[in-house]
Design a protein around this motif. Structure first.
Motif, PDB file in Angstrom:
ATOM      1  N   LEU A 175      -3.603 -10.112  -0.929  1.00 43.01           N
ATOM      2  CA  LEU A 175      -2.743 -10.060   0.259  1.00 43.01           C
ATOM      3  C   LEU A 175      -1.534 -10.978   0.094  1.00 43.01           C
ATOM      4  O   LEU A 175      -0.419 -10.638   0.512  1.00 43.01           O
ATOM      5  N   GLN A 176      -1.734 -12.136  -0.514  1.00 42.85           N
ATOM      6  CA  GLN A 176      -0.624 -13.059  -0.733  1.00 42.85           C
ATOM      7  C   GLN A 176       0.449 -12.431  -1.623  1.00 42.85           C
ATOM      8  O   GLN A 176       1.647 -12.484  -1.315  1.00 42.85           O
ATOM      9  N   GLN A 179       2.282  -9.628   0.100  1.00 37.82           N
ATOM     10  CA  GLN A 179       3.221 -10.133   1.094  1.00 37.82           C
ATOM     11  C   GLN A 179       4.474 -10.678   0.433  1.00 37.82           C
ATOM     12  O   GLN A 179       5.579 -10.537   0.972  1.00 37.82           O
ATOM     13  N   ARG A 182       6.437  -7.655  -0.222  1.00 44.09           N
ATOM     14  CA  ARG A 182       6.952  -7.150   1.052  1.00 44.09           C
ATOM     15  C   ARG A 182       8.139  -7.986   1.534  1.00 44.09           C
ATOM     16  O   ARG A 182       9.154  -7.442   1.990  1.00 44.09           O
ATOM     17  N   ASP A 183       8.035  -9.310   1.410  1.00 49.43           N
ATOM     18  CA  ASP A 183       9.124 -10.191   1.837  1.00 49.43           C
ATOM     19  C   ASP A 183      10.372  -9.977   0.990  1.00 49.43           C
ATOM     20  O   ASP A 183      11.504 -10.017   1.505  1.00 49.43           O
ATOM     21  N   ASP A 186      11.947  -6.856   2.275  1.00 49.64           N
ATOM     22  CA  ASP A 186      12.519  -7.056   3.604  1.00 49.64           C
ATOM     23  C   ASP A 186      13.813  -7.857   3.550  1.00 49.64           C
ATOM     24  O   ASP A 186      14.653  -7.752   4.447  1.00 49.64           O
ATOM     25  N   PHE A 204       1.251  -1.764   2.754  1.00 49.43           N
ATOM     26  CA  PHE A 204       2.478  -2.491   2.435  1.00 49.43           C
ATOM     27  C   PHE A 204       3.650  -1.613   2.012  1.00 49.43           C
ATOM     28  O   PHE A 204       4.785  -2.083   1.986  1.00 49.43           O
TER      29      PHE A 204
END
Length: 261
Positions: A175-176, A179, A182-183, A186, A204
């Motif tokens: 998950l880390q 993310q 994903r960041d 974004d 994701f």
């Protein structure tokens, strides 16, 4: 944008990829999924210029076959499935390799910041070979991150190409890492990731490309691509996709069976 048009790859007399048209947008996380041996890694190696291919690949409107290696290194970082090292490099030295060239070259302060992002603060002085497989994988991710630390630079998106970035990780670190990807998207960068975990893919991803037997079966939003019929055909087993209100699609192991229904 990443545009790959009519991509074919041969290994000896065997055709690995057959006329694939693939795209990825900055600001999005695009996942490539499919069964083992379907050509996922080969496609990633083709669009990063690391495998000979037929067709055309452009990245930020630049034909990658005409770009010099340092030009590509300035706009995209590539994380392969495995990066074995034969010499006793420290973690700091491995991560710093991502700063050899590019816009952030020489900014050694990025090394501890990248290690903090992947949950390895204080590992700088440890030898790479002494780490667990999952820790080594996150060190290599930190190396790639420092190479393209700013998702947008000089008005252009930068890119992360990740080949099975969570394969050796426990669920918390999976998950880390997802993310982090994903960041990056974004913030305006582009991410292309080869994935095996279809649930993480659905959670994701903005776009999913499904590959089977060297062909692109479908590409689009997760809820459009990860459907019963297409997944069952690609993976050659009966798969049932489930949904929860407002949370997209997910798959449960007990909803799959080897016998076609």
């Amino acid at each position: 944008m990443l545009n790959a048009t009519d991509i074919t790859v041969h290994l000896g007399h065997k055709q690995i990829l057959q006329g694939i048209n693939f795209r990825a947008e900055p600001g999005q996380l695009t996942s490539i999924v499919g069964p083992n041996g379907s050509g996922k890694t080969t496609l990633l190696r083709a669009v990063t210029g690391e495998a000979a291919f037929g067709g055309q690949v452009t990245l930020n409107d630049q034909d990658i076959t005409r770009a010099r290696p340092w030009q590509l290194a300035a706009i995209r970082g590539v994380l392969p499935q495995a990066t074995p090292l034969s010499f006793p490099f420290t973690v700091f030295e491995v991560v710093r390799l991502g700063l050899t060239h590019g816009l952030d070259a020489g900014h050694d302060d990025l090394v501890p910041r990248a290690l903090a992002r992947v949950g390895l603060t204080g590992f700088e002085g440890r030898f790479f070979q002494e780490l667990s497989g999952g820790e080594q994988q996150r060190v290599q991710l930190a190396r790639v991150l420092v190479q393209v630390w700013h998702p947008v630079a000089e008005g252009e998106p930068r890119w992360l190409f990740l080949d099975e970035p969570v394969s050796a990780l426990d669920i918390g670190h999976q998950l880390q890492v997802m993310q982090i990807a994903r960041d990056f998207a974004d913030a305006g960068g582009g991410v292309v990731a080869v994935m095996h975990d279809l649930n993480l893919t659905a959670m994701f991803s903005d776009s999913v490309a499904l590959i089977a037997e060297g062909r692109l079966m479908a590409q689009g939003a997760p809820e459009d691509v990860l459907c019963d019929a297409q997944l069952s055909t690609a993976y050659r087993c009966a798969i049932r996709v489930n949904t929860k209100p407002g949370q997209g699609v997910f798959l449960l192991p007990h909803a799959a069976s080897l016998a076609a229904e």
